[in-house]
Design an enzyme around this catalytic site. Sequence first.
Site, PDB file in Angstrom:
ATOM      1  CE  LYS A 146      -3.741  -2.087   2.708  1.00 51.51           C
ATOM      2  NZ  LYS A 146      -4.496  -1.967   3.973  1.00 51.51           N
ATOM      3  N   GLY A 213      -2.725  -7.949  10.588  1.00 52.21           N
ATOM      4  CA  GLY A 213      -1.624  -7.269   9.907  1.00 52.21           C
ATOM      5  C   GLY A 213      -2.104  -6.046   9.145  1.00 52.21           C
ATOM      6  CB  THR A 214      -5.010  -5.583   6.905  1.00 55.83           C
ATOM      7  OG1 THR A 214      -4.536  -6.596   6.025  1.00 55.83           O
ATOM      8  CG2 THR A 214      -5.619  -4.456   6.092  1.00 55.83           C
ATOM      9  CD  GLU A 217       0.593  -2.272   5.320  1.00 57.93           C
ATOM     10  OE1 GLU A 217       0.547  -3.495   5.506  1.00 57.93           O
ATOM     11  OE2 GLU A 217       0.977  -1.749   4.271  1.00 57.93           O
ATOM     12  CG  HIS A 221      -2.038   4.672   6.436  1.00 59.12           C
ATOM     13  ND1 HIS A 221      -1.255   5.267   5.469  1.00 59.12           N
ATOM     14  CD2 HIS A 221      -2.064   3.356   6.148  1.00 59.12           C
ATOM     15  CE1 HIS A 221      -0.841   4.338   4.620  1.00 59.12           C
ATOM     16  NE2 HIS A 221      -1.309   3.171   5.007  1.00 59.12           N
TER      17      HIS A 221
END
Lengths: 352, 352
Positions: A146, A213-214, A217, A221
Amino acid sequence: MDDVNFAVLGTGGIGRRTLEVSQHKESLTPVVACDRHGVAVDHEGLDVDELLTATEGNIASEPQSEGETRTDGGAAAVKQTGRDEGVATSRQAEPTETPIDDVIAESEHVDAVLIALPNFEHDFIPRVADRFVEADYEGVLIDVLKRSRVIDMLNERTDSFEESGITFICGAGATPGFLTGAAALAAQSFIEIEEVEIWWGVGLKSGYEDNRGTVREDIAHLPDYDIKTARELSDEEIEEVIQKHDGVLEFHDMEHADDVLLERADICDAEDVTVGGILDVCSDEKPTTTTVRVTGRTFDGETGTNTFQLDDVTSMEANVNGPALGYLKSGVRRNRAGEYGVFGPAELMPGF
Amino acid sequence: MDDVNFAVLGTGGIGRRTLEVSQHKESLTPVVACDRHGVAVDHEGLDVDELLTATEGNIASEPQSEGETRTDGGAAAVKQTGRDEGVATSRQAEPTETPIDDVIAESEHVDAVLIALPNFEHDFIPRVADRFVEADYEGVLIDVLKRSRVIDMLNERTDSFEESGITFICGAGATPGFLTGAAALAAQSFIEIEEVEIWWGVGLKSGYEDNRGTVREDIAHLPDYDIKTARELSDEEIEEVIQKHDGVLEFHDMEHADDVLLERADICDAEDVTVGGILDVCSDEKPTTTTVRVTGRTFDGETGTNTFQLDDVTSMEANVNGPALGYLKSGVRRNRAGEYGVFGPAELMPGF
């Protein structure tokens, strides 16, 4: 010509679902899958059901009573080995300490390798690619990353990819990936693009366990975090972040690779792309509708906005895996045509 | 590798606008254009402005006073020659009685030929293709046809296209073309498609003169007409049909090639595709919003509908020409990779 054998590096949520979805197309055959501790190989095609059961972690079967010994070697054997063992619990797998080398050793049987390893260091995927270059791998590497800056690292490797014969497809999940592809398509009414707005909604209650994990992540942000601080958070600290936001995280101006990937494809300038969205880990319903809006000027002087919307019932997983496998197949076509180097999803779309 | 020289067969609305739009991309160079009576060739790239002026018919300049003689050879000379002469009025063109042969004679300088000839007999485009096969043309042929049955005729020629080295891209305008591409993209959330609904709106007041061929072809889709009876209508009879419907023609269950093209691309069965729309020749505003709705089932068991919408201000011309040139470039890439035969737009999209 269209038959594709592929390998999956990593059997977390994305890797597992990709294996599952690939069963719906005869032309796609998974022949290798690995994680940190094990590698499964079958040149005729892996038994995906067995492998998924082995890597699921939460096997739906009755708990065994204490002292009972199962000897049938089936699902129960998987369960006995335990979730932390991952791929190695599969009957098709061997334990290994060198999974990437093992995949490379099979590369003559592999057209494409899906790197399904989110949330590592920025240079993790580029360094994985280096390993394939060193082994003179010829074929496709594809990731679902990403972050914009990883693209730059991959770009720096263009020459060595070309020398080796590697077609690297980067950012081929839902966003970037599906949604930059949609933007590239929607851009075709226009001779000049003014703005691309990518806005996503994800409801992840029942998929939360599979997609930690996503989520981690995504937390990177948020304004107070970056990928390093997010990686260092304990599971408890992540829970605290989520609770502080009542389970609903809203993101604006994310550093998502959509911008550089659309610029690469000559659709628009990176600065004209905005990415944001809402993640709800307390509900499976999407908190907002995933929408791509492309505003541009037509050859006859009008300014308008074309729109692509995903139905709220389509899960993040559905919107990652179909596109990832589609781009994988397109990448193999490019690779077989001798086109090597780094490509973003939007570059694989028809575009004038 | 991405530079493309192309030719345009036919300089009606679609041919002219394609030439115009191609000016916005350096990588696309028009080198040949022809109509029934003339052919213009420039291996370095045609002067599109001059050619468009010559073929426009309605040149925006003061009428000359009677008896005045213009000798400057510029726009006025074009005007003197008159609209019916078409391409031959261009300074870059020569009159010819064998335009297709003349294009074929230039084919070593041409990567792709856009066949911009709507509304002829069903077998007209297939027969044009035969001419290119006979001349051992190697390259792309691309059309913007709409009728399903033409695809079958092209399919029958697959072997000879492969022998010659021709990649034939069919139905590459707005619909099919842009909208089947959108359907192929939107389908990626799903493992199985239940329905594709394509619904278009066109407002054509100021473009009516330029698009009489398209209007005539649309009339052929009305219940009381077919392509033969529509072709035999005089301009006056077409006006009558339009007036009878108060200038607004509504179409349902059209025989549009979208269905067979989506089936070819393995997106869904042809019978699951419906095409309809509304054409308003009395207004430039679209009478309805062009929308593609793709309903399918996700791998995790949900049924949903993804949606693609074009802004009402995007004209039919804008939505034909950008996609046509995009598919043309994709076709050239396939051709250079040695992929010959017949392809629909949806087959050029990434898809798993």
